[in-house]
Design an enzyme around this catalytic site. Structure first.
Site, PDB file in Angstrom:
ATOM      1  CB  CYS A 309      -0.847   0.071   1.264  1.00  0.00           C
ATOM      2  SG  CYS A 309      -1.959  -1.285   1.439  1.00  0.00           S
ATOM      3  NE  ARG A 405      -9.879  -2.766  -1.778  1.00  0.00           N
ATOM      4  CZ  ARG A 405      -9.063  -2.475  -0.760  1.00  0.00           C
ATOM      5  NH1 ARG A 405      -8.010  -1.740  -0.950  1.00  0.00           N
ATOM      6  NH2 ARG A 405      -9.342  -2.909   0.447  1.00  0.00           N
TER       7      ARG A 405
HETATM    8  P1  XMP Z   1      -0.725  -7.377   3.179  1.00  0.00           P
HETATM    9  O1  XMP Z   1       0.092  -6.575   4.136  1.00  0.00           O
HETATM   10  O2  XMP Z   1      -1.267  -8.618   3.757  1.00  0.00           O
HETATM   11  O3  XMP Z   1      -1.975  -6.435   2.828  1.00  0.00           O
HETATM   12  O4  XMP Z   1       0.018  -7.627   1.905  1.00  0.00           O
HETATM   13  C1  XMP Z   1      -3.052  -6.861   2.048  1.00  0.00           C
HETATM   14  C2  XMP Z   1      -4.133  -5.805   2.077  1.00  0.00           C
HETATM   15  O5  XMP Z   1      -3.674  -4.589   1.497  1.00  0.00           O
HETATM   16  C3  XMP Z   1      -4.770  -3.871   0.951  1.00  0.00           C
HETATM   17  N1  XMP Z   1      -4.410  -3.517  -0.413  1.00  0.00           N
HETATM   18  C4  XMP Z   1      -3.988  -2.306  -0.782  1.00  0.00           C
HETATM   19  N2  XMP Z   1      -3.892  -1.142  -0.087  1.00  0.00           N
HETATM   20  N3  XMP Z   1      -3.077  -0.071  -2.023  1.00  0.00           N
HETATM   21  C5  XMP Z   1      -3.443  -0.016  -0.730  1.00  0.00           C
HETATM   22  O6  XMP Z   1      -3.350   1.055  -0.121  1.00  0.00           O
HETATM   23  C6  XMP Z   1      -3.155  -1.184  -2.788  1.00  0.00           C
HETATM   24  O7  XMP Z   1      -2.807  -1.189  -3.960  1.00  0.00           O
HETATM   25  C7  XMP Z   1      -3.658  -2.358  -2.133  1.00  0.00           C
HETATM   26  N4  XMP Z   1      -3.913  -3.612  -2.576  1.00  0.00           N
HETATM   27  C8  XMP Z   1      -4.380  -4.295  -1.491  1.00  0.00           C
HETATM   28  C9  XMP Z   1      -5.970  -4.773   1.024  1.00  0.00           C
HETATM   29  O8  XMP Z   1      -6.750  -4.347   2.113  1.00  0.00           O
HETATM   30  C10 XMP Z   1      -5.356  -6.145   1.240  1.00  0.00           C
HETATM   31  O9  XMP Z   1      -6.226  -7.050   1.870  1.00  0.00           O
END
Ligand code: XMP
Length: 490
Positions: A309, A405
């Site tokens: 993120c 999203r």
């Molecule tokens: P982890 O830390 O497990 O996080 O890899 C997965 C979660 O990250 C969110 N997610 C995103 N958040 N930009 C964001 O700010 C993105 O591009 C993105 N893609 C996923 C999402 O909540 C996921 O479950």
């Protein structure tokens, strides 16, 4: 000694998991007695608190099956056409074994079969999964062929014995092993061939830790979740998903407190009263309050805490994940709404912290993305075997469609809120999740909590004590001072 949670989290500081440490409690039970059973949403029980993220490099059929077989769940991503997302759900729900083999199909007149990674492929009348199985071709037979222009019918092996797709793993295993068979195609009631299981598959799965209670719906099929967006077109998507058998839907927004999401939750609840609808993402009580009021059966908590993120950097909005989970979960418990701690999980200690701060489950992306069950193929990067893992707000993913999203609507200029990267090969989730759960049980034992509920009781009665770790304490808490070491978890 230490701080109670209300005191720790009332100081205007945003803490994440690594900032805090939990002080040990009193042990009077073995680690194996710890019960990690929980709920994903109001009406959906799970036997382990693990959920796979709705991301296109994490959750499709193979992950859904494996997570449900482990007693957790996966949420199938919606960065795809509704029909394809529904097909993934159908594929997951048509299986009873904890893995997908995805065999190749050929017709008898095919000449050069492409086996991919597999040792065997199926021969059917029309060369697809929907026609009758008439034989099997083995890669080894093809390799030893003198005449490479031979058609499949020249060297295929006879039609194998078929196994009903309704058999669970143990039944398939005893059919194969008991019958001294090398392979067996699994066939659904309508005659479609859904898998080809080999003796090697059985041996591989049997070498993994024994699975606990799988997540099954009332028809005995694996529980599978699905993500939807908040656009008008998502209403049609939702219909596809419900028809395909999705057991729960997650309304997928990075900032869930919006009129669009509230309308979607209300719509989904009114159209499908039996379906649990999870809202999010939220990090504050005010956001949670609105979604609970709209009818959310679960809340996804986290903003900018995910490993891929960049939301906090790009938009300046979010919250430290430990604070977010504690605040939202403390509020949601009074409404009987389970909370999913989403993002930022990179070790079993983070899972323990998320659960003791009140989350009912953790949602993981990067932790699962390097597994064999994640979509995509392994590649080599600087000598490491890796799989691609990308944020759903990365430009690459948004180009494929997930902009809803992050951008809420059709903005003309796209600004990324995530990155594209890769994660190390971790093998099968069927192996490393059981070890991870064992580690979580040991953490619970150290705290003196024999279940999620007992941890929550300790938290709210302020028996559970916390402290903030300084930078030096965090360094001390990790491996340090060694010239080299190998980090092996199990
Ligand atoms: P982890 O830390 O497990 O996080 O890899 C997965 C979660 O990250 C969110 N997610 C995103 N958040 N930009 C964001 O700010 C993105 O591009 C993105 N893609 C996923 C999402 O909540 C996921 O479950």
């Amino acid at each position: 000694d230490g701080f109670s949670a209300p005191r720790l989290f009332a100081q205007g500081v945003s803490y994440t998991y690594d900032d805090v440490i939990v002080l040990p409690g009193y042990i009077d039970f073995p680690a194996d007695a710890v019960d990690l059973s929980t709920r994903l949403s109001r009406r959906l029980p799970l036997s382990i608190p693990c959920v796979a993220s709705p991301m296109d490099t994490v959750s499709e059929a193979s992950m859904s099956i494996a997570m449900a077989a482990l007693g957790g769940a996966a949420i199938v991503h919606c960065n795809d056409a509704p029909a394809r997302q529904a097909a993934v759900i159908r594929a997951a729900k048509s299986r009873r074994i904890p893995f997908v083999t995805d065999p190749a199909f050929f017709s008898p007149s095919d000449v050069v079969p492409d086996f991919g990674q597999d040792a065997y492929a199926l021969v059917t009348e029309s060369g697809n999964s929907k026609s009758k199985v008439i034989g099997v071709v083995a890669k080894s037979d093809w390799e030893s062929l003198q005449d490479k222009s031979a058609t499949v019918s020249d060297y295929m092996r006879p039609a194998p014995e078929l196994v009903p797709a309704s058999y669970d793993f143990e039944k398939v295993a005893s059919f194969l092993v008991g019958g001294g068979l090398e392979y067996a195609p699994l066939v659904a009631e309508d005659g479609e061939v859904v898998d080809l299981v080999t003796k090697e598959d059985v041996e591989r799965i049997r070498a993994f830790p024994k699975l606990g209670m799988p997540s099954l719906d009332s028809d005995g099929r694996f529980i599978v979740g699905a993500a939807i967006g908040t656009r008008e077109t998502d209403k049609e998507r939702l219909e596809h998903l419900v028809k395909a058998g999705a057991n729960v839907v997650v309304v997928d927004s990075s900032q869930g407190n919006s009129s669009y999401q509230i309308d979607m939750i209300k719509y989904a609840k009114s159209m499908y009263p039996k379906l649990d609808v999870i809202g999010g993402n939220v990090v504050t009580i005010a956001q949670a309050q609105n979604l609970i009021k709209a009818g959310a059966d679960g809340l996804r908590v986290g903003m900018g805490s995910g490993s891929i993120c960049t939301t906090q950097e790009v938009c300046a909005v979010g919250r430290g994940q430990a604070t977010a989970v504690y605040k939202v979960a403390s509020f949601a418990k009074d409404h009987d709404v389970p909370v999913i701690a989403d993002g930022g999980i990179s070790n079993s200690g983070h899972i323990v912290k998320a659960l003791v701060l009140g989350a009912s489950t953790v949602m993981m992306g990067s932790f699962l993305a390097g597994s064999s069950e994640a979509p995509g193929v392994y590649e080599y990067l600087n000598g490491h075997r890796v799989k691609k893992y990308r944020g759903m707000g990365s430009l690459e993913a948004m180009t494929k469609g997930s902009d809803a999203r992050y951008l809420g609507d059709k903005l003309k200029l796209k600004v990324a809120q995530g990155v594209v990267g890769s994660v190390a090969d971790k093998g099968s989730v069927l192996k490393f999740i059981p070890y991870t759960m064992q580690a979580v049980k040991q953490g619970f034992q150290d705290l003196g909590a024999s279940s999620l509920q007992s941890a929550r009781d300790l938290l709210h009665s302020e028996i559970l004590r916390f402290e903030v770790r300084t930078g030096a304490a965090q360094v001390e808490g990790g491996v340090h001072g060694l010239v080299s070491y190998e980090k092996k978890f199990f």
